[in-house]
Design an enzyme around this catalytic site. Structure first.
Site, PDB file in Angstrom:
ATOM      1  N   LYS A  11       0.873  -1.182   0.000  1.00  0.00           N
ATOM      2  CA  LYS A  11       0.000   0.000   0.000  1.00  0.00           C
ATOM      3  C   LYS A  11       0.903   1.223   0.000  1.00  0.00           C
ATOM      4  CE  LYS A  11      -4.096   2.091   1.987  1.00  0.00           C
ATOM      5  NZ  LYS A  11      -3.641   3.464   1.826  1.00  0.00           N
ATOM      6  N   ARG A  39      -7.190  12.202  -6.979  1.00  0.00           N
ATOM      7  CA  ARG A  39      -8.377  11.470  -6.576  1.00  0.00           C
ATOM      8  C   ARG A  39      -9.475  12.442  -6.122  1.00  0.00           C
ATOM      9  NH1 ARG A  39      -9.972   9.488  -1.620  1.00  0.00           N
ATOM     10  NH2 ARG A  39     -11.400   7.730  -1.752  1.00  0.00           N
ATOM     11  N   GLU A  64      -0.355   5.261  -7.969  1.00  0.00           N
ATOM     12  CA  GLU A  64       0.066   6.161  -6.903  1.00  0.00           C
ATOM     13  C   GLU A  64       1.340   6.902  -7.307  1.00  0.00           C
ATOM     14  OE1 GLU A  64      -2.050   5.647  -4.309  1.00  0.00           O
ATOM     15  OE2 GLU A  64      -1.047   6.374  -2.487  1.00  0.00           O
TER      16      GLU A  64
END
Ligand code: IVH
Length: 679
Positions: A117, A138, A175
């Protein structure tokens, strides 16, 4: 003149080569050519584009440098929402997640994709006919900000996909992070420029990505990791499994985490979690947990979504490494070597999996740099087994009565003067011989072989002597008797007796050993020898000031200051006086021994010739010193010459010496002979 077609072909070829090298460098992390070679090709492309500006294409590698600043970011609605993940913080929650998934699917075992993550910023990249057309943050999941210009500067984001996807519109999600190494370098540069220091790579990445001036973003090294595709999946189920999606992204030259795995069952998930947690500090980027995703896409579809998160995936978080709390006070800890370290006393806070009440502030400069005040709300970081540290203050929360920190000028343990030597970051207690915090270290050094050489006085014994309060300073060693020592652990009558004899024997020493034994900062054996031979007597040395000390070869300003500070400190002078009272003694170095004396000086009767330049003294000084030790210095080499001392660029005397087979000394060898004599 080359035809425009030829030029276009050349441009295309150059772009392809550079794009391929970018891929090797930024995505695969394995460059295949030297930087200089790359620069040459890049420059050729730049020059050609300058000549033919109308042939510049938006996917050219030269077009990653940023554009003039925007007034504001435009809002961009996501075509499919960018959802978030539910979190799990314990093994039980992960086991429960797996149970829910199995029950909903009515299967015994489920295959999962396990991914790091990333602790960065989620972004969406839209490709049309293989060209990057838009990129967005986002935002709230439904609407983000258009940061296309900024994203274009990131070298690991393809401006054009190597294989145009079947669908005309193709969305990649992933990301943006700043690699740890790039973060460290950025902060170093920021500090040099006197600009903002970033607290962590995530903040640095966020700050860099949300620049209205994309030219600033272009100067920051950011990296994009792809972990999903958007539209393609919803509209065209080309893939059966998430692992195939990742493989496809990799084939389109996106950077995909190397740690990605496919495993079966909850136990395997937990094993991956622990493995990832263990390797966390060795990863090039920060992660804050592990993501588990059901690998089969049809199963994902069946599981569906609940409110804003998928039911088929979960984030298993690591304990937070950073937390904010109140800085109650700054206390000073004194280390074994006398270093004064400011330590933050904190309102208890749970961070990195434990409750933390103290954290290091490193040194005075760090407190200054981070502008930390007592009473501030601060961010505390505890990464793995690393000592917790205060990384930043939150100035917005500063109370009116917050106080500045002042480094004390006296040691809080022994009240000796504390000083900070030029060029050093650390403030140190100068009471090395007396300070309780430095006691064990000082005794150990004092007794060591090159110092007073007290055989049998090892670390364990020193621990006992200090802990039982039998010895406070090196002078107390000379008060010990067999009876007291024999009562200590691992000691008997015989060993106690041997130790007393060794202590007694150490009283007959040399001045240079004694100076070395004092443990003055920056004074090693060689410096101690130089001090002994120049000062001749301890009393003389103790009165010398830094500027005089600096006259001695090889003694610079820092060492000189350290010596002056040590002898100025009354506590040290007391201990030295006690040592001498106990009978410590050494042979006096005759201040000017004459060549004629029959004193047994090692150079008596020896004839020297000097040639070349010496680095630590003039030839005149060398001559004086040789003469002090009973030698004679003559101008020419003959068969009666004992030694020829050779510096740099020696003359014909050197050749003559080798012809005659006369021993040759270099400067170091001469110095070591001189020092042997002065001991
Ligand atoms: S998948 C539908 N995979 O975590 C969920 N997210 O809380 C889509 N993140 O906003 C996200 N690493 O910023 C996914 N390997 C990974 C991730 C990841 C980090 C972040 C992402 C997202 C947040 C979800």
């Amino acid at each position: 003149m080359a035809s425009e077609k030829t030029i276009e072909e050349r441009l295309g070829a150059l772009r392809a080569v550079i794009t391929s090298h970018n891929f090797h460098y930024y995505v695969q992390d394995a460059p295949v050519i030297q930087d200089a070679e790359y620069d040459l090709i890049f420059r050729e492309l730049q020059q050609l584009e300058q000549q033919y500006p109308h042939l510049i294409t938006p996917d050219s590698p030269t077009q990653r440098v940023g554009a003039p600043p925007l007034k504001a970011f435009a809002q961009l609605a996501h075509e499919t929402p960018m959802l978030s993940l539910a979190n799990a913080f314990s093994d039980e929650e992960v086991i429960a997640f797996d149970r829910r998934v199995r029950e909903a699917l009515d299967v015994k075992k489920v295959d999962y994709a396990v991914e790091p993550k990333f602790d960065g910023l989620a972004v969406s990249l839209m490709y049309e006919n293989g060209m990057l057309v838009r990129g967005a943050t986002r935002g709230n999941g439904y609407t983000g900000e258009d940061i296309t210009l900024n994203l274009r500067t990131i070298s690991s984001i393809p401006l054009r996909l190597p294989v145009v996807p079947a669908r005309s519109r193709f969305e990649v999600r992933g990301e943006v992070v700043m690699l740890k190494a790039d973060f460290e370098q950025l902060n170093q540069r920021q500090q040099q420029k006197g600009e903002k220091i970033f607290v962590n790579p995530r903040n640095a990445a966020a700050g860099s990505l949300r620049q209205l001036d994309s030219r600033v973003t272009a100067t920051r090294k950011l990296t994009f990791f792809a972990y999903d595709i958007g539209m393609l999946r919803n509209h065209q189920p080309d893939f059966l499994e998430h692992s195939a999606v990742l493989a496809y992204l990799a084939s389109q030259q996106f950077r995909v985490a190397q740690q990605n795995r496919i495993v079966t069952g909850a136990d395997a998930l937990l094993a991956c979690y622990h493995e990832m947690a263990a390797s966390r500090s060795t990863l090039p980027y920060e992660i804050d947990g592990v993501v588990y995703k059901v690998n089969n896409l049809a199963q994902q579809e069946t599981l569906g979504y609940v409110s804003r998160a998928p039911r088929f995936a979960i984030a298993h978080k690591f304990p937070a490494q950073e937390a904010s709390t109140e800085l109650l006070a700054i206390e000073i800890q004194v280390g074994r070597t006398g270093a004064l370290t400011p330590v933050a006393r904190l309102a208890p806070v749970f961070v990195g999996g434990v409750t933390v009440t103290n954290a290091t502030l490193h040194n005075e400069d760090e407190i200054q740099r981070k502008q930390i005040m007592i009473g501030d709300t601060v961010i505390v970081r505890r990464a793995g087994d690393v000592i917790p540290e205060v990384v930043a203050a939150i100035p917005e929360h500063r109370p009116a009565d917050a106080q500045s920190f002042v480094m004390p000028d006296h040691c809080p343990i022994c009240d000796s003067r504390a000083v900070r030597l030029p060029g050093e970051a650390v403030t140190r207690c100068t009471g090395g011989l007396y300070c309780p915090a430095q006691r064990k270290q000082a005794l150990w050094h004092f007794a060591s072989r090159s110092a007073m050489d007290i055989d049998g006085l090892g670390e364990k014994l020193i621990d006992q002597l200090v802990e039982r309060k039998l010895v406070h300073t090196p002078a107390d060693l000379y008060k010990l008797d067999v009876e007291t020592l024999a009562k200590l652990e691992r000691m008997a009558e015989k060993s106690a007796h041997n130790l007393v004899t060794a202590i007694e024997r150490s009283k007959h020493t040399t001045l240079s050993r004694f100076i070395y034994a004092l443990g003055i900062r920056h004074v090693g054996e060689a410096t101690a020898k130089a001090l002994a031979s120049h000062a001749g007597e301890l009393n003389v040395l103790m009165k010398m000031r830094a500027d005089e000390l600096q006259q001695i070869p090889d003694i610079g300003p820092v060492v000189a200051q350290s010596i002056e500070d040590f002898f100025i400190e009354a506590h040290n002078r007391d201990v030295i006086a006690q040592l001498i009272q106990h009978g410590l003694q050494w042979k006096k170095t005759p201040p000017a021994a004459q060549a004629t004396s029959e004193s047994g000086l090692i150079f008596s009767g020896k004839t020297f010739v000097l040639t070349g330049t010496l680095s630590t003294m003039t030839r005149e000084q060398a001559k004086n010193r040789i003469e002090q030790q009973g030698g004679k210095v003559t101008a020419s080499v003959s068969s009666v010459t004992s030694y020829v001392v050779v510096g740099t660029d020696p003359g014909s005397k050197y050749t003559r010496a080798t012809e005659l087979g006369i021993p040759v000394l270099d400067e170091d060898q001469l110095l070591s002979l001189l020092q042997k004599q002065s001991e």
